[in-house]
Write a protein that holds these residues in place. Structure first.
Motif, PDB file in Angstrom:
ATOM      1  N   ASP A  23       0.894  -1.074   0.052  1.00  0.00           N
ATOM      2  CA  ASP A  23       0.008  -0.010  -0.129  1.00  0.00           C
ATOM      3  C   ASP A  23       0.804   1.251   0.098  1.00  0.00           C
ATOM      4  O   ASP A  23       0.394   2.323   0.523  1.00  0.00           O
ATOM      5  N   GLY A  24       2.157   1.088  -0.245  1.00  0.00           N
ATOM      6  CA  GLY A  24       2.756   2.354  -0.526  1.00  0.00           C
ATOM      7  C   GLY A  24       3.558   2.756   0.593  1.00  0.00           C
ATOM      8  O   GLY A  24       4.264   3.741   0.702  1.00  0.00           O
ATOM      9  N   ARG A  25       3.674   2.058   1.651  1.00  0.00           N
ATOM     10  CA  ARG A  25       4.282   2.474   3.018  1.00  0.00           C
ATOM     11  C   ARG A  25       5.684   2.022   3.231  1.00  0.00           C
ATOM     12  O   ARG A  25       5.911   1.361   2.336  1.00  0.00           O
ATOM     13  N   THR A  29       6.299   2.558   8.428  1.00  0.00           N
ATOM     14  CA  THR A  29       5.464   3.543   8.625  1.00  0.00           C
ATOM     15  C   THR A  29       4.057   2.774   9.211  1.00  0.00           C
ATOM     16  O   THR A  29       3.829   1.624   8.580  1.00  0.00           O
ATOM     17  N   PRO A  32      -2.955   4.662   9.026  1.00  0.00           N
ATOM     18  CA  PRO A  32      -3.680   5.892   9.686  1.00  0.00           C
ATOM     19  C   PRO A  32      -4.637   5.263  10.872  1.00  0.00           C
ATOM     20  O   PRO A  32      -5.163   4.268  10.693  1.00  0.00           O
ATOM     21  N   ILE A  33      -4.195   5.741  12.129  1.00  0.00           N
ATOM     22  CA  ILE A  33      -4.770   5.274  13.139  1.00  0.00           C
ATOM     23  C   ILE A  33      -6.105   6.175  13.609  1.00  0.00           C
ATOM     24  O   ILE A  33      -6.103   7.325  13.625  1.00  0.00           O
ATOM     25  N   TYR A  34      -7.006   5.364  13.881  1.00  0.00           N
ATOM     26  CA  TYR A  34      -8.358   6.294  14.148  1.00  0.00           C
ATOM     27  C   TYR A  34      -8.734   5.746  15.565  1.00  0.00           C
ATOM     28  O   TYR A  34      -9.086   4.598  15.854  1.00  0.00           O
ATOM     29  N   ARG A  50      -8.976   1.857  15.368  1.00  0.00           N
ATOM     30  CA  ARG A  50      -8.825   1.353  13.854  1.00  0.00           C
ATOM     31  C   ARG A  50      -7.710   1.614  13.291  1.00  0.00           C
ATOM     32  O   ARG A  50      -7.220   2.594  13.258  1.00  0.00           O
ATOM     33  N   ILE A 283     -13.543  15.533  20.945  1.00  0.00           N
ATOM     34  CA  ILE A 283     -14.676  15.354  20.270  1.00  0.00           C
ATOM     35  C   ILE A 283     -15.982  14.766  21.278  1.00  0.00           C
ATOM     36  O   ILE A 283     -17.200  15.069  21.088  1.00  0.00           O
TER      37      ILE A 283
ATOM     38  N   ASN B 269      -3.575   2.080  -4.785  1.00  0.00           N
ATOM     39  CA  ASN B 269      -4.049   2.871  -3.737  1.00  0.00           C
ATOM     40  C   ASN B 269      -5.058   3.696  -4.136  1.00  0.00           C
ATOM     41  O   ASN B 269      -6.035   4.028  -3.399  1.00  0.00           O
ATOM     42  N   ARG B 272      -8.173   1.800  -4.161  1.00  0.00           N
ATOM     43  CA  ARG B 272      -8.661   1.446  -2.633  1.00  0.00           C
ATOM     44  C   ARG B 272      -9.442   2.798  -2.334  1.00  0.00           C
ATOM     45  O   ARG B 272     -10.311   2.690  -1.814  1.00  0.00           O
ATOM     46  N   THR B 300       3.217   7.932  -1.600  1.00  0.00           N
ATOM     47  CA  THR B 300       1.989   6.930  -1.834  1.00  0.00           C
ATOM     48  C   THR B 300       1.397   6.385  -0.725  1.00  0.00           C
ATOM     49  O   THR B 300       0.130   6.523  -1.079  1.00  0.00           O
ATOM     50  N   HIS B 301       1.916   6.346   0.496  1.00  0.00           N
ATOM     51  CA  HIS B 301       0.968   5.842   1.409  1.00  0.00           C
ATOM     52  C   HIS B 301       0.147   6.874   1.851  1.00  0.00           C
ATOM     53  O   HIS B 301      -0.897   6.562   2.445  1.00  0.00           O
TER      54      HIS B 301
END
Lengths: 286, 327
Positions: A23-25, A29, A32-34, A50, A283, B269, B272, B300-301
């Motif tokens: 996924d490009g990481r 890395t 994204p953390i939610y 998440r 929030i 990506n 996605r 990219t990410h």
């Protein structure tokens, strides 16, 4: 999880070797953390984290109890993780039990330290009400709702968020008791004490694929791993726990290298997690 | 779009909301009297005999819809087709599937349908390219051609008595390697003339399967094996798969080059993000999203992050409203 063809496996390994994952990481890395806090109103504290496809919920419930006679000045914490069948078909019935016990034990080692309570990430002496007689028992429960790799990190983050969301009711001692009797207690419904979470460590899992380590592996990447080391590090950069999974043996120098990489990654992770948690609490207050 | 699971700041939420509202306000091109929601009456001529199909029921003398969707009429059959239905194969669809079983004279593939599809040994081109009758030896060597968990591109041949049959007779079809497989809801891929795209400037194959499986991978030249000289065979057929007995250095030399890999990841990506937002996936839209990412100088990410998601939604809203004003 469906299997992967040989071509796909080589693509994943090639990506990790070239520092560009599917996924490009980059290798170090995170996704994204939610973070959402206060998702379970009946619990004293709760949080949902998440990370990409991985979705976990942690809740904290506090009950009045007696401290163990061996450690009269410490409260008790128990951590238990449950893998819900909605996460994967193999978790149906008793299928998820093995993974649940493995995760529970790993979290207990990382956050609670040894049997005597020494070296715990969570400060147990802050849970004492009356020494030797009354203490708070914390029951921390984790639920894996959806699994896409890196469960331990997500659970560690959600426990940290849940504990920062926890409000322990204030206890007034109504009547002093002598000897073995339990003192009478007045548990207030209004006032709450915030738990001090600055000392709670985060867990960073490094997965070794080929010759390189990656952080925050998806379940596809985890299927290619030879071994994984989970390091629990607190804000001061001290190691609170260490777990190794996977059948392949590791040279000791590799483990030391992994620990230093984990320490480097954990600094950014702690900052990021803290900002996400405070944003989530803001929030929730609205 | 079901619940965007990304950390969005307040401004990003507002922008996303605005873009989505703009998209919803654009009039759809299909005649809107054909769409129904639950408990809407379906306009039917009661004098002619008609058959009530899926998604309809009779309620106090009227034909009423039980699902939300579009009314379809085929001869005398009246049914409601839902928008987010499971994949329904049609003859001639190009699909991407994964082998789950090797059975006598056939392979069974998972194609995101309620049944497994069947690929007969007689429906593929043999590796040596000669058109001949399949012998017992061919049957024993089936695993040498396709194994379990292999990803295969094929075409739907039709429904036969024992299930859905596929064929992979052209050089373009067959085993897919050196890339990644993406999976998302099948209703986001509309049937077009071309599903198999070769993106020349990136050197990448993009196969948009109608069943919601999309393959993004390195370009493989479709060799016409009949023209290969027998003597050249050992050289030209250098195996692109890596033998596990090769050393790590040997393996590393055969990995996909970094430039191609970068492009593969960007395209993956982009797909996605589009599937997360619930937009239709076509080659043009994917290329636009990739160019948007490049023009924003994003890693990219970061294309999977919240900022890019909001940008894509806004771009799509703009693009569609421009199309409306033009056409």
């Amino acid at each position: 999880m469906t299997g992967l063809s040989l071509g796909e496996k080589q693509f994943i390994q090639g990506g990790i070797a070239q520092d560009l994952r599917s996924d490009g990481r980059k290798r170090l890395t995170y996704r994204p953390i939610y973070v959402e806090t206060g998702v379970i109103p009946q619990a004293h504290g709760s949080a949902r984290v998440r990370m990409g496809g991985t979705d976990v919920i942690a809740s904290v419930k506090a009950e009045i109890g007696r401290p163990s006679p061996l450690q009269p000045n410490k409260g008790k914490v128990s951590i238990y993780v449950d893998c819900s069948p909605t996460a994967a078909p193999m978790f149906e019935g008793r299928g998820g039990e093995e993974l649940s016990t493995e995760l529970s034990v790993a979290l207990q080692q990382c956050l609670l330290g040894g049997k005597s309570g020494a070296g715990a990430g969570i400060d147990l002496s802050s849970l004492i009400v009356v020494e030797g007689k009354v203490c708070w028992d914390l029951y921390i429960d984790g639920l894996v709702v959806s699994s896409d790799g890196n469960l331990l990190d997500a659970l560690g983050a959600s426990i940290k968020a849940a504990l920062s969301n926890t409000g322990i009711p204030r206890v007034h001692i109504a009547a002093e008791a002598s000897g073995e009797d339990q003192p009478e207690l007045d548990i207030s419904d209004e006032e709450f004490l915030q738990f001090d979470t600055s000392g709670i460590p985060v867990i960073v899992t490094l997965t070794k694929v080929g010759r390189h380590y990656i952080v925050d592996a998806t379940s596809e990447e985890e299927s290619q791993m030879s071994s994984a080391v989970s390091v629990s590090i607190n804000r001061k950069g001290l190691i609170c726990g260490l777990t190794k999974r996977g059948g392949a043996g590791l040279d000791p120098s590799v483990i030391l290298d992994m620990i230093s990489v984990a320490k480097h990654v954990s600094e950014q992770l702690i900052d990021r997690l803290d900002s996400e948690i405070s944003a989530a609490e803001a929030i929730e207050e609205e | 779009m079901r619940g965007l699971q990304l950390p969005l700041t307040q401004t990003q939420k507002v922008r996303l909301q605005r873009a989505l509202e703009k998209l919803e306000s654009l009039p759809s091109k299909a005649n809107s009297n054909a769409s129904v929601t639950v408990a809407d009456t379906i306009p039917v001529n009661y004098d002619d005999g008609f058959l009530k199909g899926h998604g309809t029921t009779e309620l106090s003398g009227e034909v009423v819809a039980t699902v939300c969707g579009v009314v379809e009429r085929v001869n005398k059959l009246v049914y409601v087709r839902t928008l987010r239905a499971r994949y329904k194969p049609e003859v001639g669809d190009i699909i991407v599937g994964r082998v789950i079983e090797v059975a006598p004279k056939r392979w069974r593939l998972d194609i995101n349908y309620s049944q497994d599809a069947v690929l007969m040994l007689s429906s593929i081109n043999l590796p040596d390219g000669i058109q001949r009758r399949r012998t017992a030896e061919d049957e024993l060597n089936m695993r040498g051609i396709f194994e379990e968990n292999d990803v295969i591109c094929a075409e739907v041949r039709g429904f036969q008595h024992d299930g859905l049959h596929l064929q992979a007779r052209s050089q373009k079809y067959g085993k897919l390697q050196r890339g990644q497989l993406l999976s998302f809801p099948p209703y986001l891929v509309k049937r077009r003339k071309q599903h198999w795209h070769y993106l020349e400037e990136y050197g990448i194959d993009l196969i948009l399967g109608c069943n919601g499986f999309v393959w993004v991978g390195e370009h493989v030249e479709a060799k016409d094996e009949m023209l290969v000289d027998q003597a050249d065979k050992p050289d030209s057929q250098t195996p692109k798969t890596i033998d596990y007995s090769m050393s790590l250095e040997g393996q590393e030399q055969m990995y996909t080059p970094l430039e191609t890999r970068q492009n593969i990841c960007r395209i993956a990506n982009a797909i996605r993000v589009l599937s997360m937002l619930g937009f239709i996936v076509t080659v043009e839209v994917v290329m636009e999203v990739v160019n948007l990412g490049v023009s924003q100088n994003m890693d990219t990410h970061q294309m999977l992050g919240s900022e890019f998601c909001v940008l894509v939604a806004e771009r799509e809203a703009e693009r569609r409203s421009q199309k409306k004003t033009k056409g």
